[in-house]
Write a protein that holds these residues in place. Sequence first.
Motif, PDB file in Angstrom:
ATOM      1  N   GLU A  71       0.833  -1.201   0.000  1.00  0.00           N
ATOM      2  CA  GLU A  71       0.000   0.000   0.000  1.00  0.00           C
ATOM      3  C   GLU A  71       0.868   1.253   0.000  1.00  0.00           C
ATOM      4  O   GLU A  71       0.627   2.197  -0.760  1.00  0.00           O
ATOM      5  N   ALA A  74      -0.103   2.792  -3.566  1.00  0.00           N
ATOM      6  CA  ALA A  74      -1.307   3.630  -3.474  1.00  0.00           C
ATOM      7  C   ALA A  74      -1.061   4.963  -4.175  1.00  0.00           C
ATOM      8  O   ALA A  74       0.035   5.522  -4.085  1.00  0.00           O
ATOM      9  N   ARG A 132      -1.487  10.202   0.269  1.00  0.00           N
ATOM     10  CA  ARG A 132      -2.344   9.242  -0.437  1.00  0.00           C
ATOM     11  C   ARG A 132      -3.662   9.895  -0.805  1.00  0.00           C
ATOM     12  O   ARG A 132      -4.251  10.614  -0.018  1.00  0.00           O
ATOM     13  N   TRP A 191      -8.018   2.558  -0.769  1.00  0.00           N
ATOM     14  CA  TRP A 191      -7.160   1.814  -1.678  1.00  0.00           C
ATOM     15  C   TRP A 191      -6.959   0.388  -1.187  1.00  0.00           C
ATOM     16  O   TRP A 191      -6.875   0.132   0.006  1.00  0.00           O
ATOM     17  N   ILE A 251      -5.025  -3.601  -2.531  1.00  0.00           N
ATOM     18  CA  ILE A 251      -4.070  -4.203  -3.462  1.00  0.00           C
ATOM     19  C   ILE A 251      -4.821  -4.601  -4.735  1.00  0.00           C
ATOM     20  O   ILE A 251      -5.811  -5.328  -4.669  1.00  0.00           O
TER      21      ILE A 251
END
Length: 138
Positions: free
Chosen positions: A59, A63, A71, A76, A78
């Motif tokens: 992440e 991300a 971010r 978000w 995977i």
Amino acid sequence: MQKSSSTSPAPSITVNVGDKPTEILMSFGRLNELAELVGGMERLPEIDFNPNTSAATLEICLAPRDERGRRTDAEWFIPTDLSVPDAEAVLDFVKEHLSDFFLRRLEKHLDGLQTNGARLTAVGSSLSGLAGSASKTP
């Protein structure tokens, strides 16, 4: 103190998320975020063997982020089209950078101790000499 003879890891890696090449640059901000996640050299294996740490590592690296590095997607996850070899390449890339970072910091810390060894010894001697004159508390 002898310096490590290895070279620094590559500054970036490109992996495919589905059919889209994605470049990951190891900036200091990202490295610091990863170091905070892992905590220290002795916990690097968690990147491979702790699923929560693996997911958090991916992440941090994959991300989407804005121009300031924040971010942009709080939800978000995977991507399902991230292949196992590409995910493992990211995890290996991170471990190389964290290992290099932790070892360089340790080397610099030890150099500082060595440089200041005489001063540290003098301070230790002074503190030892004061132990007998310390007041006793009831």
